[in-house]
Structure formats: structure tokens, C-alpha cells
Design a protein around this motif. Structure first.
Motif, PDB file in Angstrom:
ATOM      1  N   CYS A 195      -0.860  37.438  24.693  1.00 13.35           N
ATOM      2  CA  CYS A 195       0.606  37.333  24.582  1.00 13.35           C
ATOM      3  C   CYS A 195       1.277  37.751  25.886  1.00 13.35           C
ATOM      4  CB  CYS A 195       1.109  38.242  23.465  1.00 13.35           C
ATOM      5  SG  CYS A 195       0.308  37.917  21.898  1.00 13.35           S
ATOM      6  N   LEU A 232       2.469  33.369  14.197  1.00  9.73           N
ATOM      7  CA  LEU A 232       3.434  34.048  15.079  1.00  9.73           C
ATOM      8  C   LEU A 232       4.824  34.046  14.453  1.00  9.73           C
ATOM      9  CD1 LEU A 232       2.050  32.541  18.360  1.00  9.73           C
ATOM     10  CD2 LEU A 232       2.242  35.007  17.915  1.00  9.73           C
ATOM     11  N   ALA A 256       9.358  30.474  17.760  1.00  6.76           N
ATOM     12  CA  ALA A 256       7.935  30.124  17.669  1.00  6.76           C
ATOM     13  C   ALA A 256       7.723  28.612  17.741  1.00  6.76           C
ATOM     14  CB  ALA A 256       7.329  30.692  16.378  1.00  6.76           C
TER      15      ALA A 256
END
Lengths: 75, 151, 151, 75
Positions: D6, D34, D42
């Protein structure tokens, strides 16, 4: 008198870097003078009077400096 | 440093870069013109530049003013070298800066095109088989510099 | 020198310039992106860049390949800095070279636009009144990098 | 297992730089994961598998590394 500066192929063809001519004269008449002296491509030459571009009808006075400017090729 | 300069000294691109940088610049574009050996099958040995120096420097400054009119706030510095230059040497450096990249690119491109129109500098090619004064390939109105403002 | 590099070291524009020069180059264009203080009335204090470094360096190399496909023979070197950068510091340097100036300009512009599309680097603005991760303003197809060739 | 990396706002919102999930999974299912964990935007995230961009239908296998890539903003 008018001082005329020559550069690049014009200077080479005339074998001079500068010459003088009587004042006043138009740029057209200076152009014709160059043509008569055998400078090639005289119809495409540019002219600057006291470092400023001027066109054929412009009258150059005594004390002025004229630069004969062939097509530029800087860069 | 002079921002508009035509002389025989080797060029220093970073000096022009430093000149046009400041706190509100986000983009600097540098153009560096160098002497190239081959053009098609023709081989260049060296280039020779000649200039009407005082007028050339004035014209470079005029180009910078034109840039500022078209891309407000953009800064332009230009040095052109004259004399004999070998392959790989720098002939011209143009630095432009602006808040945003589009202006810096466009201003720089504009400057080099204008140099090839109005700045009294001439290039003589020395090839392996002869020499020649080069006129720019641009189409120009006979006897009149393209785009020049005449009074 | 690595031609495609993403790390925290200060950038050296002239190193990229030297990399892309050679005897048959006539034009080098350098783009240098620097940290700007004011954007409208917003004042930037510093920028913070983060990257997925190994992929970012691969993408820079891919951009250079794309340049060579579009402008054959044009060379491209790109360094991007990450970490905390103050006002006036260089974030990215792109050097492109070609025989002729049009290619060098266009290749350079292409490279910066592609960086803003596909290279995994993110910028966080630290303004006087807060911080924010910036997404590029380009319109992108959701969930898909613009122009990326997917197998 | 699949390793997920990430960056930027995603790392901040999740308070992690990486996590692992069972294999195999499509990118669409990673994206949904997510979203379920509250990551903003997302639907606009990009994904790279082993440093190469892939799209929603791509099946990620055990041992692959997936990077979650928010809109980039380099330059």
C-alpha cells in the motif's frame, strides 16, 4: 554618408565587411546597388537601419548604419 | 550574468538554468543546440558562426519580451555562441521558466523558432567536401523578416 | 549513471544532459520540475514524494522505449527524486536528445505526460493550512492507467 | 498467500504498508476488500502484479506481489 555593414555570403561576394554610400537613399536603392555589384539573392536580403529591421521604402539618412542581412541561420 | 548574449565563449547551460529559476517557478525547459556530425550522408567537420552582435543581442531580448507577452510571467534567457565550433560543442542554449510546464515548453520552442527568423546570426557548414553559408530552410517573405513588427 | 532512477538524492541535471549527448545529436531538451511556493493563494511549505521504486524505475525505462518507438533514435534519461523537498528543489529531470529539435521537444513533453499517467510516484502537498496526497488532475479511466498496454 | 503493498492515501487510511491475503484472488476481489475496509476511491485504484499493471479480471496467484496504486502524481 551611410555606412553599410556586410555579413556572411554578402561579405564574401563583395570582399568587404563594410562600405559607404551617399545619403539619403532608400533601402530599395541599396538593394539595387548590391544586385548591380553581383550579390546573389539580393531580392531576398533583409536590411536593418541602426539595428532595426526596415523595408524597401525606408529612407536612410546621413549618419545611419545599415546592416545587410542575408537569411539568418542561427540555432 | 547577461540574459541575452552572443559571443565566442563556450556556453554554460546551468548558468542559464540558475538565472530563470525562482520560488514560483515549477517548470524549467532548457534547449541546447549542439554541433552534429552527420546530416544524411554529409559529414560536418566544424561549424562557423558569424553575427551582427549588438543587433543579435537586442533581438534575443526582443524574443524574451514576445515570450512574456504570450506566456505572462515566463522568463527567457538565451546565449548563442559564435566562431568556430567542433562536433559536440554547444551553439545555443535557451532557458525558459514558468509556473506550469506547458508554458515553459511552448515558450522555449517559440524562442528557437524566432531565433531562426529574426536574429542576425549565420552558420557556415564546413563539410568534408566543401563549405557553404546556410540560409534557414523556413519559407520567408523576400526581403522581410518573418513576424517582425515594422513601424 | 543510471538512466532511469528514483531515489532521495538531489538531482543533477547536467549528468542527464551529458548522458544523452553524442556526435549525431543536434538538439537536447531538458525539463526540470521544481517545487513551487504559490499555487493561486495556497502556499506550499514542502512536498513529500513517495514511490513504489522498483516498478517506478521500470516504468521510466518503458517510457524511454515508447519514445524510441515514436521518435526513432531519440534518447531519454529520467531521474525523479522522492522524500521531502523544499521550495526550489528539483523533483524531476527529463533529458531527451535527437538529431533534430522537433523530436527532442516532443519526446520530452511526451515523457512528462506519461510520468503523470503510469509511474507509481505520489506527491503530498504540505500547505501552510494542511496536507493532502495529490491525485493527478488528468481524466483517467477508473482503475486503469491511461495508455498502458495490458496483455 | 498474496502480498499486498500500500502507498500514499491507501497506506494512511489502512495504517499499514502491506498485508497478506489468501490466493488465488481476482483484482476485482482485492478491490472490493479495500472498499470494505473503508479505503476511499477504491473504484479508481489501479493494481500492479509483480510490477506490471493488470485489470480487474486478472487472477493473482500465491507468491505474487500486488501493489495498490492510487492515481499517480509524480513530476
Amino acid at each position: 554618408m551611410i555606412k553599410v555593414l556586410c555579413f556572411a555570403h554578402v561579405a564574401e561576394e563583395l570582399s568587404v565587411r563594410s562600405y559607404t554610400v551617399p545619403a539619403p537613399q532608400t533601402i530599395a536603392s541599396l538593394r539595387k546597388g548590391l544586385s548591380d555589384r553581383g550579390v546573389s539573392g539580393a531580392e531576398r536580403l533583409m536590411f536593418a537601419v541602426n539595428e532595426r529591421y526596415e523595408t524597401d521604402e525606408y529612407v536612410v539618412e546621413a549618419g545611419d548604419t545599415v546592416a545587410v542581412i542575408p537569411m539568418v541561420s542561427g540555432g | 550574468m547577461n540574459w541575452y548574449q552572443v559571443n565566442e565563449r563556450p556556453l554554460e547551460p546551468m548558468a542559464l538554468y540558475e538565472a530563470v529559476r525562482h520560488r514560483n517557478v515549477g517548470a524549467v525547459v532548457l534547449f541546447i543546440g549542439t554541433v552534429r556530425e552527420m546530416t544524411g550522408t554529409k559529414q560536418t567537420e566544424l561549424l562557423e558562426y558569424e553575427s551582427y552582435v549588438p543587433m543579435a543581442e537586442k533581438m534575443l531580448e526582443q524574443i524574451a519580451k514576445e515570450v512574456d507577452e504570450r506566456w505572462p510571467g515566463a522568463l527567457t534567457a538565451i546565449h548563442h555562441r559564435i566562431g568556430r565550433l567542433d562536433i559536440l560543442e554547444e551553439a545555443v542554449v535557451i532557458a525558459t521558466s514558468s509556473a506550469h510546464r506547458a508554458d515553459a515548453y511552448e515558450a522555449n520552442r517559440y524562442a528557437i523558432e524566432r531565433i531562426k527568423e529574426i536574429v542576425p546570426i549565420w552558420k557556415r557548414e564546413h563539410w568534408t567536401d566543401g563549405t557553404k553559408w546556410i540560409g534557414d530552410q523556413k519559407e520567408q517573405q523576400p526581403g522581410r523578416p518573418e513576424g517582425v513588427t515594422l513601424k
